[in-house]
Scaffold this motif. Structure first.
Motif, mmCIF file in Angstrom:
data_model
loop_
_atom_site.group_PDB
_atom_site.id
_atom_site.type_symbol
_atom_site.label_atom_id
_atom_site.label_comp_id
_atom_site.label_asym_id
_atom_site.label_seq_id
_atom_site.Cartn_x
_atom_site.Cartn_y
_atom_site.Cartn_z
ATOM 1 N N GLU A 1 -2.310 -3.122 30.704
ATOM 2 C CA GLU A 1 -1.893 -3.718 31.887
ATOM 3 C C GLU A 1 -2.927 -3.117 32.938
ATOM 4 O O GLU A 1 -3.665 -3.880 33.534
ATOM 5 N N ALA A 2 -2.989 -1.823 33.266
ATOM 6 C CA ALA A 2 -3.868 -1.245 33.881
ATOM 7 C C ALA A 2 -5.178 -1.303 33.856
ATOM 8 O O ALA A 2 -6.056 -1.914 34.928
ATOM 9 N N GLU A 3 -5.834 -1.392 32.468
ATOM 10 C CA GLU A 3 -7.299 -1.560 31.940
ATOM 11 C C GLU A 3 -7.456 -3.144 32.282
ATOM 12 O O GLU A 3 -8.584 -3.510 33.083
ATOM 13 N N ASP A 4 -6.678 -4.206 31.934
ATOM 14 C CA ASP A 4 -6.905 -5.549 32.413
ATOM 15 C C ASP A 4 -7.138 -5.614 33.908
ATOM 16 O O ASP A 4 -7.951 -6.547 34.537
ATOM 17 N N LYS A 5 -6.091 -5.215 34.630
ATOM 18 C CA LYS A 5 -6.275 -5.267 36.120
ATOM 19 C C LYS A 5 -7.450 -4.569 36.559
ATOM 20 O O LYS A 5 -8.213 -5.240 37.362
ATOM 21 N N ALA A 6 -8.200 -3.610 36.326
ATOM 22 C CA ALA A 6 -9.439 -3.150 36.533
ATOM 23 C C ALA A 6 -10.640 -4.062 36.353
ATOM 24 O O ALA A 6 -11.446 -3.995 36.933
ATOM 25 N N GLU A 7 -10.369 -4.389 34.834
ATOM 26 C CA GLU A 7 -11.520 -5.430 34.444
ATOM 27 C C GLU A 7 -11.423 -6.775 35.383
ATOM 28 O O GLU A 7 -12.503 -7.337 35.767
ATOM 29 N N GLU A 8 -10.216 -6.942 35.604
ATOM 30 C CA GLU A 8 -10.082 -8.363 36.339
ATOM 31 C C GLU A 8 -10.733 -8.148 37.721
ATOM 32 O O GLU A 8 -11.300 -8.971 38.619
ATOM 33 N N ALA A 9 -10.468 -7.148 38.369
ATOM 34 C CA ALA A 9 -10.981 -6.655 39.783
ATOM 35 C C ALA A 9 -12.398 -6.597 39.762
ATOM 36 O O ALA A 9 -13.061 -6.980 40.703
ATOM 37 N N TYR A 10 -12.887 -6.268 38.524
ATOM 38 C CA TYR A 10 -14.593 -6.474 38.852
ATOM 39 C C TYR A 10 -15.177 -7.645 38.077
ATOM 40 O O TYR A 10 -16.286 -7.725 37.777
ATOM 41 N N THR A 11 -14.256 -8.660 37.821
ATOM 42 C CA THR A 11 -14.782 -9.871 37.200
ATOM 43 C C THR A 11 -15.621 -10.905 38.533
ATOM 44 O O THR A 11 -15.077 -10.814 39.400
ATOM 45 N N VAL A 12 -16.588 -11.188 38.104
ATOM 46 C CA VAL A 12 -17.457 -12.042 39.062
ATOM 47 C C VAL A 12 -17.663 -13.493 38.357
ATOM 48 O O VAL A 12 -18.056 -13.374 37.103
ATOM 49 N N THR A 13 -17.604 -14.320 39.022
ATOM 50 C CA THR A 13 -17.896 -15.699 38.369
ATOM 51 C C THR A 13 -18.752 -16.650 39.208
ATOM 52 O O THR A 13 -18.751 -16.597 40.377
ATOM 53 N N TYR A 14 -19.437 -17.307 38.658
ATOM 54 C CA TYR A 14 -20.335 -18.348 39.188
ATOM 55 C C TYR A 14 -20.157 -19.846 38.818
ATOM 56 O O TYR A 14 -19.858 -20.152 37.594
ATOM 57 N N ASN A 15 -19.937 -20.735 39.965
ATOM 58 C CA ASN A 15 -19.600 -22.065 39.670
ATOM 59 C C ASN A 15 -21.287 -22.826 39.674
ATOM 60 O O ASN A 15 -21.651 -22.848 40.751
ATOM 61 N N GLU A 16 -21.590 -23.270 38.820
ATOM 62 C CA GLU A 16 -22.870 -23.810 38.672
ATOM 63 C C GLU A 16 -22.903 -25.247 39.487
ATOM 64 O O GLU A 16 -24.016 -25.192 40.273
ATOM 65 N N ALA A 17 -21.751 -25.909 39.551
ATOM 66 C CA ALA A 17 -21.638 -27.202 40.259
ATOM 67 C C ALA A 17 -21.895 -26.793 41.872
ATOM 68 O O ALA A 17 -22.483 -27.651 42.534
#
Length: 284
Positions: free
Chosen positions: A70-86
């Protein structure tokens, strides 16, 4: 935890229940008074203890694994960046600040250099700007000649899309003529440029060492918050704005806002030395 692990724990739990029932029955009968009966009861009690221990450690080991995951998932999620092409919007997960000021500024600078490889320009990347312009101050005190031939400075660090900061903390950093020419190039690229006063930025140091200096928007919004996002289309327009500015040769010979002298502390017990910065000839 997989299905085999679940089956094993279920079997252990069922065995514990059965043994506890058997122990309770035997304790209520005459068997408990016989020597062999006592040994049997002790063996059953020990088996129950062993099963209970295995259940305990299996469950807690699994809880530790789940907590780590769960800690790893939260850390990974914190560094997740998304790009909306639209929409062209770049944003993070909301778990941390995106850092759009640095990322956008670096992208714009490098993309301009890539588009104009023969441009006589210098690019300076600094650190610790937001805690007192420490990086740029350190650089100029240890590289005294770097800015000698620089005609003007453009810092790409401001939030938003349209700002052109001609002064910082109430103190001017360029002439109206210089700011007007830069605004003209922004408007040509579809940017409704607004002249504003800014806060702490590297331009506070650079304005005392070059004839004209400004800070301009970099295309990020909701600065320094977990809601921060970047508008990539704006970033591309700002890059075009900067490209047009750097190709305007008339900017190389404009009069500066004031005489260019600054007292620089060389450190290590040396006395302060005044460094004359002359009007440069060919660089931006």
């Amino acid at each position: 935890m997989n299905f085999e692990d679940l089956d094993y724990l279920a079997e252990l739990f069922e065995l514990k229940q059965n043994l506890e029932s058997l122990l309770s029955y035997m304790e209520s009968t005459d068997v408990a008074t016989a020597e062999q009966g006592k040994q049997c009861l002790e063996a059953i009690a020990q088996t129950i203890w062993d099963v209970d221990r295995d259940l305990h450690y299996s469950l807690y080991d699994e809880m530790d694994v789940l907590e780590e995951q769960e800690a790893e998932d939260k850390a990974e999620e914190a560094y997740t960046v998304t790009y909306n092409e639209a929409t062209g919007i770049i944003k993070g997960s909301g778990g941390r600040v995106l850092g759009g000021d640095d990322k956008c500024g670096i992208f714009i600078a490098l993309s301009v250099l890539e588009a104009l490889p023969k441009l006589p320009a210098k690019v300076l990347f600094t650190v610790e700007e937001e805690i007192g312009c420490i990086g740029v101050d350190k650089f100029v005190t240890t590289n005294l000649d770097f800015l000698d031939d620089v005609a003007y400075s453009i810092t790409i660090d401001r939030k938003g899309f349209t700002d052109l900061l001609y002064k910082q903390c109430g103190k001017r950093s360029c002439t109206w003529e210089f700011a007007g020419k830069l605004a003209y190039h922004g408007i040509r690229n579809g940017i409704p440029v607004t002249m504003n006063d800014g806060n702490v930025a590297d331009v506070i140091t650079l304005r005392d060492l070059v004839p004209n200096a400004v800070n301009m928007s970099a295309g990020y919004h909701d600065a320094h918050s977990e809601r921060e996002y970047v508008d990539y289309q704006e970033v591309e327009q700002i890059a075009l704005w900067v490209r047009d500015i750097l190709q305007d040769k008339s900017l190389l010979h404009l009069k500066g806002y004031k005489p260019y002298t600054k007292t620089i502390d060389l450190g290590k017990g040396k006395k302060n030395a005044k460094k004359e910065v002359k009007l440069p000839k060919a660089r931006a």
